[in-house]
Design a protein around this motif. Structure first.
Motif, PDB file in Angstrom:
ATOM      1  N   PHE A  73      40.118  22.376  26.219  1.00 47.61           N
ATOM      2  CA  PHE A  73      40.632  23.727  26.311  1.00 47.61           C
ATOM      3  C   PHE A  73      40.445  24.262  27.720  1.00 47.61           C
ATOM      4  CE2 PHE A  73      39.806  23.367  21.751  1.00 47.61           C
ATOM      5  CZ  PHE A  73      41.055  23.730  21.272  1.00 47.61           C
ATOM      6  N   THR A  74      41.176  25.337  28.027  1.00 55.30           N
ATOM      7  CA  THR A  74      41.093  25.933  29.351  1.00 55.30           C
ATOM      8  C   THR A  74      39.669  26.364  29.661  1.00 55.30           C
ATOM      9  OG1 THR A  74      43.332  26.751  29.042  1.00 55.30           O
ATOM     10  CG2 THR A  74      42.068  27.726  30.835  1.00 55.30           C
ATOM     11  N   GLY A  75      39.192  25.986  30.847  1.00 60.68           N
ATOM     12  CA  GLY A  75      37.876  26.416  31.284  1.00 60.68           C
ATOM     13  C   GLY A  75      36.757  25.550  30.736  1.00 60.68           C
ATOM     14  N   PRO A  76      35.534  25.784  31.170  1.00 58.09           N
ATOM     15  CA  PRO A  76      34.380  25.009  30.687  1.00 58.09           C
ATOM     16  C   PRO A  76      34.048  25.365  29.247  1.00 58.09           C
ATOM     17  CG  PRO A  76      33.647  26.798  32.066  1.00 58.09           C
ATOM     18  CD  PRO A  76      35.152  26.805  32.145  1.00 58.09           C
ATOM     19  N   GLN A  77      33.205  24.612  28.669  1.00 60.55           N
ATOM     20  CA  GLN A  77      32.868  24.827  27.263  1.00 60.55           C
ATOM     21  C   GLN A  77      31.821  25.923  27.118  1.00 60.55           C
ATOM     22  OE1 GLN A  77      34.907  23.241  25.105  1.00 60.55           O
ATOM     23  NE2 GLN A  77      35.793  22.700  27.074  1.00 60.55           N
ATOM     24  N   ALA A  78      32.202  27.117  27.517  1.00 62.89           N
ATOM     25  CA  ALA A  78      31.349  28.301  27.368  1.00 62.89           C
ATOM     26  C   ALA A  78      32.245  29.431  26.892  1.00 62.89           C
ATOM     27  CB  ALA A  78      30.689  28.662  28.689  1.00 62.89           C
ATOM     28  N   TYR A  79      31.696  30.349  26.146  1.00 64.60           N
ATOM     29  CA  TYR A  79      32.499  31.399  25.558  1.00 64.60           C
ATOM     30  C   TYR A  79      33.077  32.332  26.617  1.00 64.60           C
ATOM     31  CZ  TYR A  79      30.623  29.980  21.046  1.00 64.60           C
ATOM     32  OH  TYR A  79      30.293  29.260  19.928  1.00 64.60           O
ATOM     33  N   ASP A  80      34.357  32.602  26.497  1.00 63.25           N
ATOM     34  CA  ASP A  80      35.014  33.628  27.300  1.00 63.25           C
ATOM     35  C   ASP A  80      34.997  33.311  28.799  1.00 63.25           C
ATOM     36  OD1 ASP A  80      36.586  35.878  27.130  1.00 63.25           O
ATOM     37  OD2 ASP A  80      34.936  37.249  27.546  1.00 63.25           O
ATOM     38  N   HIS A  81      34.999  32.059  29.163  1.00 58.73           N
ATOM     39  CA  HIS A  81      35.119  31.655  30.566  1.00 58.73           C
ATOM     40  C   HIS A  81      36.371  30.792  30.698  1.00 58.73           C
ATOM     41  CE1 HIS A  81      31.117  33.182  31.153  1.00 58.73           C
ATOM     42  NE2 HIS A  81      31.023  32.696  32.385  1.00 58.73           N
ATOM     43  N   VAL A  82      37.323  31.253  31.483  1.00 54.16           N
ATOM     44  CA  VAL A  82      38.551  30.489  31.685  1.00 54.16           C
ATOM     45  C   VAL A  82      38.867  30.443  33.177  1.00 54.16           C
ATOM     46  CG1 VAL A  82      39.509  31.042  29.426  1.00 54.16           C
ATOM     47  CG2 VAL A  82      39.993  32.538  31.359  1.00 54.16           C
ATOM     48  N   VAL A  83      39.579  29.407  33.576  1.00 55.18           N
ATOM     49  CA  VAL A  83      39.983  29.290  34.964  1.00 55.18           C
ATOM     50  C   VAL A  83      41.023  30.377  35.253  1.00 55.18           C
ATOM     51  CG1 VAL A  83      41.852  27.660  34.489  1.00 55.18           C
ATOM     52  CG2 VAL A  83      40.748  27.650  36.728  1.00 55.18           C
ATOM     53  N   PRO A  84      41.034  30.968  36.458  1.00 47.97           N
ATOM     54  CA  PRO A  84      42.012  32.021  36.757  1.00 47.97           C
ATOM     55  C   PRO A  84      43.445  31.514  36.623  1.00 47.97           C
ATOM     56  CG  PRO A  84      40.278  31.982  38.411  1.00 47.97           C
ATOM     57  CD  PRO A  84      40.096  30.760  37.567  1.00 47.97           C
ATOM     58  N   PRO A  85      44.367  32.380  36.254  1.00 49.66           N
ATOM     59  CA  PRO A  85      45.772  31.971  36.143  1.00 49.66           C
ATOM     60  C   PRO A  85      46.372  31.693  37.513  1.00 49.66           C
ATOM     61  CG  PRO A  85      45.573  34.341  35.909  1.00 49.66           C
ATOM     62  CD  PRO A  85      44.164  33.801  35.948  1.00 49.66           C
TER      63      PRO A  85
ATOM     64  N   TYR B 243      35.913  31.812  37.492  1.00 50.00           N
ATOM     65  CA  TYR B 243      36.026  32.091  36.064  1.00 50.00           C
ATOM     66  C   TYR B 243      36.533  33.516  35.817  1.00 50.00           C
ATOM     67  CZ  TYR B 243      32.942  28.025  35.616  1.00 50.00           C
ATOM     68  OH  TYR B 243      32.390  26.780  35.697  1.00 50.00           O
ATOM     69  N   THR B 244      37.440  33.657  34.887  1.00 49.28           N
ATOM     70  CA  THR B 244      37.823  34.964  34.367  1.00 49.28           C
ATOM     71  C   THR B 244      37.506  34.981  32.871  1.00 49.28           C
ATOM     72  OG1 THR B 244      40.091  34.219  33.921  1.00 49.28           O
ATOM     73  CG2 THR B 244      39.671  35.232  36.063  1.00 49.28           C
ATOM     74  N   SER B 245      37.699  36.140  32.259  1.00 50.52           N
ATOM     75  CA  SER B 245      37.488  36.220  30.815  1.00 50.52           C
ATOM     76  C   SER B 245      38.821  36.454  30.127  1.00 50.52           C
ATOM     77  CB  SER B 245      36.519  37.351  30.475  1.00 50.52           C
ATOM     78  OG  SER B 245      37.093  38.608  30.757  1.00 50.52           O
ATOM     79  N   LEU B 246      38.845  36.234  28.835  1.00 54.82           N
ATOM     80  CA  LEU B 246      40.096  36.354  28.090  1.00 54.82           C
ATOM     81  C   LEU B 246      40.641  37.776  28.122  1.00 54.82           C
ATOM     82  CD1 LEU B 246      39.198  34.143  24.997  1.00 54.82           C
ATOM     83  CD2 LEU B 246      40.603  33.523  26.972  1.00 54.82           C
ATOM     84  N   ALA B 247      39.749  38.766  28.192  1.00 58.20           N
ATOM     85  CA  ALA B 247      40.172  40.167  28.202  1.00 58.20           C
ATOM     86  C   ALA B 247      39.991  40.818  29.568  1.00 58.20           C
ATOM     87  CB  ALA B 247      39.391  40.956  27.154  1.00 58.20           C
ATOM     88  N   GLY B 248      39.709  40.028  30.602  1.00 61.16           N
ATOM     89  CA  GLY B 248      39.412  40.573  31.918  1.00 61.16           C
ATOM     90  C   GLY B 248      40.644  40.824  32.758  1.00 61.16           C
ATOM     91  N   PHE B 249      41.456  41.761  32.345  1.00 60.00           N
ATOM     92  CA  PHE B 249      42.649  42.098  33.120  1.00 60.00           C
ATOM     93  C   PHE B 249      43.039  43.541  32.866  1.00 60.00           C
ATOM     94  CE2 PHE B 249      44.256  40.482  29.065  1.00 60.00           C
ATOM     95  CZ  PHE B 249      45.169  41.466  28.707  1.00 60.00           C
ATOM     96  N   ARG B 250      43.871  44.081  33.766  1.00 57.02           N
ATOM     97  CA  ARG B 250      44.450  45.411  33.608  1.00 57.02           C
ATOM     98  C   ARG B 250      45.935  45.321  33.951  1.00 57.02           C
ATOM     99  NH1 ARG B 250      40.335  45.633  31.520  1.00 57.02           N
ATOM    100  NH2 ARG B 250      38.596  47.111  31.733  1.00 57.02           N
TER     101      ARG B 250
END
Length: 227
Positions: free
Chosen positions: A33-45, A79-86
């Motif tokens: 899955f996108t990002g490392p195997q930690a909760y709510d950490h994803v590679v930036p788009p 790392y970004t988060s799944l809800a980390g945007f505006r």
């Protein structure tokens, strides 16, 4: 991270910092899955530009969400988060972002926004519209000189130093005529800071304007210089 056939990046494997070479041959079906195997950490788009503010990296203008501004985890720009945007008001595409004194400025083609931090939490950010008339043509036309942010708009060059100030009333007709005739060279222009002569230069890539200078057979670009 690996992207196959234009899909979102997925993690292939994790290695320690300092590794200088890599051979990657993970099969598509085995990608995680996108990002490392930690909760709510994803590679930036995949976005067109970014800027640092509030101890984070901010990313803007992806092909899928041109109106969206992402922010990284504190101290972790990868790392970004799944809800980390505006999102901008009315989902207006973002054309530029830059850090002011205590805020992050966000522009559309005809408007300006401001990101403020109102608390100490991970997601205590609010995106507010700052001006409905002052936009920025391109992120790459911005230059910060002596704590003032210089940027190109549809009607000419502006600065921000806590408020917006218009700089080129005498050249407004020429700028507007150039821009309306061919907008692409302005939208693809870029800024330079001439530190020796202490001036701002916006290179429009606009060709052959005898109103400025008759170059004869020589090809050249029109540049606007502010002292």
């Amino acid at each position: 991270y690996v992207s196959m056939n234009g899909a979102d990046f997925r993690m292939a494997w994790e290695a320690p910092y300092g590794l200088t070479t890599i051979t990657e041959n993970v099969r598509t079906t085995l990608l995680t899955f996108t990002g490392p195997q930690a909760y709510d950490h994803v590679v930036p788009p995949a976005t067109r530009f970014g800027h640092i503010a509030f101890g984070r990296m901010w990313y803007a203008n992806s092909s899928k969400f041109p109106y969206r501004l992402w922010y990284s985890k504190a101290g972790e720009p990868q790392y970004t988060s799944l809800a980390g945007f505006r999102d901008t008001t009315d989902r207006e595409p973002i054309t530029a972002i830059w850090k002011g004194r205590n805020e992050l400025l966000v522009w559309g083609i005809r408007s300006a926004y401001m990101v403020r931090q109102f608390g100490n939490g991970q997601d205590d950010f609010v995106l507010e519209k700052l001006d409905s008339d002052v936009g920025c043509l391109t992120h790459f036309g911005i230059s910060e000189i002596h704590n003032r942010i210089w940027f190109p708009s549809e009607d000419g060059i502006w600065i921000y130093d806590g408020g917006f100030k218009y700089l080129m009333k005498e050249l407004t007709p020429l700028w507007k005529a150039d821009y309306e005739t061919d907008k692409d060279p302005f939208l693809n222009g870029f800024a330079m800071h001439d530190r020796i002569n202490k001036c701002y230069i916006f290179v429009t890539q606009r060709q052959d304007r005898p109103e400025f200078e008759d170059t004869g057979m020589l090809a050249g670009s029109v540049e606007y210089v502010g002292y």
